[in-house]
Design a protein around this motif. Structure first.
Motif: not given
Length: 346
Positions: A302-316
């Motif tokens: 999921x993490x390879x193909x999508x943007x998931x998590x808190x705002x800071x993780x998505x930003x990174x």
């Protein structure tokens, strides 16, 4: 990097609040909005309806099914929408798979790449308002005797009665396999990936380079080549809970959208290093054990193909997408998600 709003196709009916969602995307500076079709709602009608209440945002199909319409019918629709929107149309096309092409549209599926090449040739002739003539293995205009059906011999090459807003409407090709990705770089103005990962993109980069090497000088220069990639975004402090929103989607496409041995979505995800996982998902799904198939989708996929998590993780995590070939992220979600992505990307 630009942002596009991905609306997909309908389920039971038009999702509530779509017009407001598109208006918000335009207000936030999103570059484009994208509709889709499979074997239910079509991509063009909602785009026309939504486009009537917007002024700037580009109108993209992600995707129109080539088997659903003749290339001249598709050109007519695209040219009409381009007029109605003041030159904002972006035509994304794809071949789909044999289950849909033969099972819903009643068209033959074999040799899809060759058909795509012919289809694009006719589209470009029609949109440029040339007299359309094509004598191909799969498409003949004017019509000639085929499949035991006789021609009257009265057909002749015709030029569109509609004068185009532009002699070239951007044509994007949806592709997952290396040969089809290469074809997009050779003949199209852009590529629409599916299950793309910026972390494992060597095969896609190589395929694009192979296509660019064959690209005609009359096509748009490669620095204007668009790569509009659908990317799901789920904002949450709980990674597993965020992944649970996306796992059913992956399980459906890897496990059920295509026959065993003829599922291009399976192949695309397997190429990311998940062949064993894909086999397990598909086996469970085809056995009717859909909940188990969904549970078998790992977090790292999921993490390879999508943007998931808190705002800071998505930003990174966006850093990898910025460094990739992707020029437009096609995202969806509620108002908060659209605003967050505008804040992080634009």
């Amino acid at each position: 990097m630009k942002l596009g709003l991905s609306l997909g196709y309908w389920g039971k009916g038009q999702p509530p609040g779509q017009a407001a969602q598109v208006a918000l995307a335009e207000e936030l500076g999103y570059d484009s909005v994208w509709t889709a079709e499979a074997y239910g709602s079509d991509a063009l009608t909602p785009l026309a309806w939504l486009g009537a209440s917007t002024e700037r945002i580009k109108l993209g199909t992600g995707i129109v099914q080539m088997s659903a319409r003749t290339p001249t019918a598709t050109a007519m629709a695209a040219m009409t929408l381009d007029h109605l929107s003041g030159g904002r149309m972006m035509l994304g096309l794809g071949v789909s798979g044999p289950q849909v092409v033969e099972g819903w549209y009643g068209q033959p599926y074999p040799r899809p790449l060759a058909r795509t090449r012919e289809y694009f040739d006719v589209l470009r002739q029609a949109i440029a308002r040339e007299k359309v003539a094509h004598d191909g293995a799969q498409i003949q205009i004017p019509y000639v005797d085929r499949y035991g059906l006789k021609s009257t011999g009265l057909g002749k090459s015709l030029r569109s009665t509609l004068h185009p807003v532009r002699d070239q409407i951007p044509l994007l090709l949806a592709a997952e396999g290396p040969k089809n990705i290469a074809l997009s770089a050779e003949i199209a103005d852009g590529w629409i990936p599916f299950f793309y990962s910026p972390h494992d993109a060597t095969f896609a980069h190589d395929a694009l380079e192979a296509g660019f090497a064959l690209r005609s000088p009359e096509r748009l220069p490669r620095d204007q080549f668009e790569v509009a990639c659908p990317v799901q975004v789920i904002v949450s402090d709980d990674l597993e809970a965020a992944a649970d929103w996306i796992r059913p989607f992956i399980a459906l496409y890897v496990g059920g959208m295509g026959a065993k041995g003829a599922n291009f979505h399976f192949d695309a995800v397997a190429r990311l290093g998940f062949e064993e996982v894909c086999t397990k998902i598909q086996d469970l799904y085809l056995e009717g054990r859909k909940d188990e198939a969904t549970a078998a989708v790992p977090l790292d996929l999921v993490e390879k193909i999508a943007l998931i998590g808190p705002k800071e993780k998505i930003r990174d995590d966006l850093a990898a997408w910025r460094e990739s070939v992707v020029t437009t992220l096609m995202v969806g979600g509620d108002e908060a998600t659209l605003r967050l992505m505008a804040e992080l990307v634009l």
